[in-house]
Design an enzyme around this catalytic site. Structure first.
Site, mmCIF file in Angstrom:
data_model
loop_
_atom_site.group_PDB
_atom_site.id
_atom_site.type_symbol
_atom_site.label_atom_id
_atom_site.label_comp_id
_atom_site.label_asym_id
_atom_site.label_seq_id
_atom_site.Cartn_x
_atom_site.Cartn_y
_atom_site.Cartn_z
ATOM 1 N N GLY A 9 0.839 -1.213 0.000
ATOM 2 C CA GLY A 9 0.000 0.000 0.000
ATOM 3 C C GLY A 9 0.866 1.252 0.000
ATOM 4 O O GLY A 9 0.634 2.198 -0.769
ATOM 5 N N HIS A 10 1.895 1.265 0.856
ATOM 6 C CA HIS A 10 2.807 2.422 0.878
ATOM 7 C C HIS A 10 3.525 2.560 -0.471
ATOM 8 O O HIS A 10 3.763 3.667 -0.940
ATOM 9 C CB HIS A 10 3.885 2.234 1.942
ATOM 10 C CG HIS A 10 3.386 2.253 3.353
ATOM 11 N ND1 HIS A 10 3.332 1.128 4.137
ATOM 12 C CD2 HIS A 10 2.929 3.272 4.129
ATOM 13 C CE1 HIS A 10 2.884 1.447 5.334
ATOM 14 N NE2 HIS A 10 2.604 2.729 5.368
ATOM 15 N N LYS A 55 -6.973 5.071 2.852
ATOM 16 C CA LYS A 55 -7.269 4.101 3.905
ATOM 17 C C LYS A 55 -7.550 4.796 5.239
ATOM 18 O O LYS A 55 -8.442 4.406 5.979
ATOM 19 C CB LYS A 55 -6.072 3.150 4.005
ATOM 20 C CG LYS A 55 -5.946 2.391 5.275
ATOM 21 C CD LYS A 55 -6.585 1.068 5.155
ATOM 22 C CE LYS A 55 -6.574 0.277 6.437
ATOM 23 N NZ LYS A 55 -5.704 0.756 7.463
#
Ligand code: PAF
Length: 291
Positions: free
Chosen positions: A46-47, A160
């Protein structure tokens, strides 16, 4: 693109500023477009999606890695928060990040804790802020510091953490910060689980059960045309069907105020969920259209 160039790791504010000034001089005084991605490390896919977007947006990409004590409450996982700098730097090399700013606590808070703080206001005290008092003041304070240190054109955040995104947007506007914010969509595993550093705490059964959060959001979106109550019921039923998942909150907020919508609300909205899966607290969210 600088793909597979190892980022330069810088750990002091002075060295970072000197490096960025040098970059400007190297370009004959022309200001490079600077993008800042703030993180606490323990990077996952995700990062890396955020870092990839940062790379697309700028000439120089700075990723900060700092586990910010100011945003952890008593009894939270500050001491055990994973610190994986070498692996993080190696991962960031694969997306062509230029600089990793990895200061120590002493560099960021030379006098211990910061006595000046940014306060998040009423939205900072609800939902995640109710579960983690002071968290958002600490988060905004370090983000404000990082922006002042790096002076980026763009700051990148992940959808998120929807409440974090709303509060950073509000701070940038209220306090006339220069950068624009780029918000990157949630990255999900097959099966829908939103990627999170906390997923590593889940065992196999918990990981399977945790998919109920995203499944609940999908169920809500599919009936959102029938109104808030129908959307909430669909999500609640899907999530409650998983005994390993204990809902903390499930709420529909107005994207403009981040406050819960009225029962007869129409138009765009965002559903937010938080739950405990074992002892791991997970959050997720999705846009829903209440029309
Ligand atoms: O989302 C995070 O990882 C943190 O809240 C942030 C934005 C890096 C500030 O410490």
């Amino acid at each position: 693109m600088n793909v597979l160039t190892t980022p330069e790791v810088i750990d002091t504010i002075g060295a970072l500023r000197t490096r960025l000034t040098g970059e400007r001089e190297r370009r004959g005084g022309a200001a490079p477009r600077l993008v800042l991605l703030p993180t606490m490390g323990a990077l996952h896919a995700g990062h890396l999606a955020l870092a990839r977007r940062a790379r697309e947006l700028g000439d120089i990409v700075v990723v900060s890695i700092f586990v910010n004590p100011l945003q952890f409450g008593a009894g939270e996982d500050l001491a055990s928060y994973p610190r994986t700098l070498d692996a993080d730097v190696a991962a960031l090399a694969t997306v062509g990040v230029d600089i990793v700013f990895a200061p120590t606590g002493r560099v960021m808070y030379p006098h211990g804790k910061s006595s000046t703080k940014v306060t998040a206001g009423p939205v900072g005290a609800i939902l995640e802020g109710a579960a983690r008092p002071g968290h958002f003041d600490g988060m905004l304070t370090v983000v404000a510091k990082l922006i002042n240190i790096v002076d980026p054109d763009v700051v990148v955040f992940g959808q998120k953490d929807a409440q974090q995104v709303f509060l950073v947007e509000t701070m940038l506007e209220d306090l006339d910060f220069r950068p624009v914010i780029e918000v990157v969509p949630i990255v999900r595993e097959d099966g829908g689980l939103a990627l999170s550093s906390r997923n590593r705490n889940l065992d196999e059964a918990q990981r399977a059960a945790a998919k109920a959060l995203s499944a609940g959001l999908v169920a809500a979106a599919s009936v959102a045309g029938r109104g808030v109550a129908a959307a909430e019921q669909a999500a609640r039923e899907t999530i409650d069907a998983q005994p390993l998942v204990k809902l903390d909150y499930l709420v529909v907020v107005d994207p403009l105020t981040f406050l819960p919508v009225a029962a007869d609300h129409h138009g765009p909205a965002r559903m937010l969920v938080a739950a405990l899966v074992g002892s791991t607290r997970l959050i997720d969210n999705a846009a829903i259209d209440l029309n």
